[in-house]
Structures are given as C-alpha cells and as structure tokens.
Design a protein around this motif. Structure first.
Motif: not given
Length: 184
Positions: A6-8, A11-14
């Motif tokens: 799982l990725i928060s 983290e995806m946006i960054m």
C-alpha cells in the motif's frame, strides 16, 4: 493484501510531481497568462461590437513550444484561419510579454489530428538514413546496368548474319533487279 504494497496518497502525489521543475511550471503559467491576455486583446472591426479575442481564445489552446515554435490547436479550420490573420499581432504580443521564451513563429493544427512539432534529429541518424538510401540507389543502378548488359549482348548475338531461305532470297533478288532497272 498486505500493508507493504500500500502507498499513501501523499507518497503517490510526491512521486508524480518530483520530476516537475518549479521554474518550468512558473514559466508555463506566465506563457498561458500572456497568451490569454494577447488573444483576448484582439478587437473586431464589426459594427455589432463582437469581441473577437474572447471567441478566438475559447477556440484555441497552446499545445507545445519547441525550437522557438508555438504549436496551437483549434477546434475548427476557420479559427486557424482567423488566428493566422492575427499571427503577427499575437507573436509581437507574446514577445513583449515573454522575451525570455524566444517564440519566433506559430504553427497550427486541427483538434483531433496528431500533428507535432519536429523532434530534433541527430546528425548521426541523418547520416545513417542517407547512407542506407544511397546504398539502395546504388543497388538499383547495378541491377539496371546488369539488365542493360544482357540486352546489349542479346542484340549483338542477333546482329550476326543469318541464312535466308533460298526461295525468299530469289524473290528479294528479283525485286532488287526490278527496282534498279525501273529507276534507270
């Protein structure tokens, strides 16, 4: 599903925005603002007071800037034609508003087409393409010369004196004598 995969959202946006340079984003924003200002400043000479710039702005959009050429997309050919009428005005306005961008010309495409500005091509690729074209042409020339030689050889062989049948030879001799005696 385990928690390791799982990725928060943060983290995806960054991750998505780490490759975007802030200076480039600011420069693009300036370009779009300047574009909007220049296009909307175009006034119509129509008696009804139509705001041509507002209409034009709603039908055109910037697609790309490459090699000092600004690629503009329109939703109808008539808007491309109208923009071409004001091309010098648009270029002058953009150069004054954004002298650091060095826009030298405008290119237009119709929405839905995949036209792009030319990508830079390396000299090595150009040389390799030219070399392969020259090799193909040389091969065509060699084939042509071979076929020409074969034709020439067959013509030489056909020029050898062949025997005419005896009865045909007598007819030709008689005809020759008749022609020679009648002309004298």
């Amino acid at each position: 599903m385990n928690d390791e995969n799982l990725i928060s959202a943060q983290e995806m946006i960054m991750t998505a925005f780490t490759n975007i340079e802030r200076a480039q984003v600011e420069q693009n924003n300036k370009l779009f603002k300047s574009w909007k200002y220049v296009i909307q400043s175009i006034k119509s000479n129509a008696i009804n007071g139509e705001n041509l710039g507002m209409n034009l702005y709603s039908h055109l959009r910037i697609i790309d800037l490459k090699n000092e050429i600004l690629l503009i997309e329109a939703d109808h050919p008539a808007w491309i034609q109208t923009a071409r009428l004001y091309q010098k005005y648009i270029l002058t306005g953009l150069k004054r508003g954004l002298p650091e961008l060095k826009i030298s010309s405008l290119a237009f495409r119709l929405r839905g087409s995949n036209a792009e500005l030319h990508k830079e091509i390396s000299e090595e690729k150009i040389r390799n393409d030219m070399k392969s074209k020259i090799e193909k042409e040389d091969e065509i020339i060699r084939e042509f010369e071979k076929s020409r030689e074969k034709i020439s050889e067959s013509n030489e062989n056909s020029n050898e004196k062949k025997e005419i049948p005896e009865n045909l030879q007598r007819i030709l001799d008689r005809l020759k004598n008749d022609i020679l005696t009648e002309s004298n």
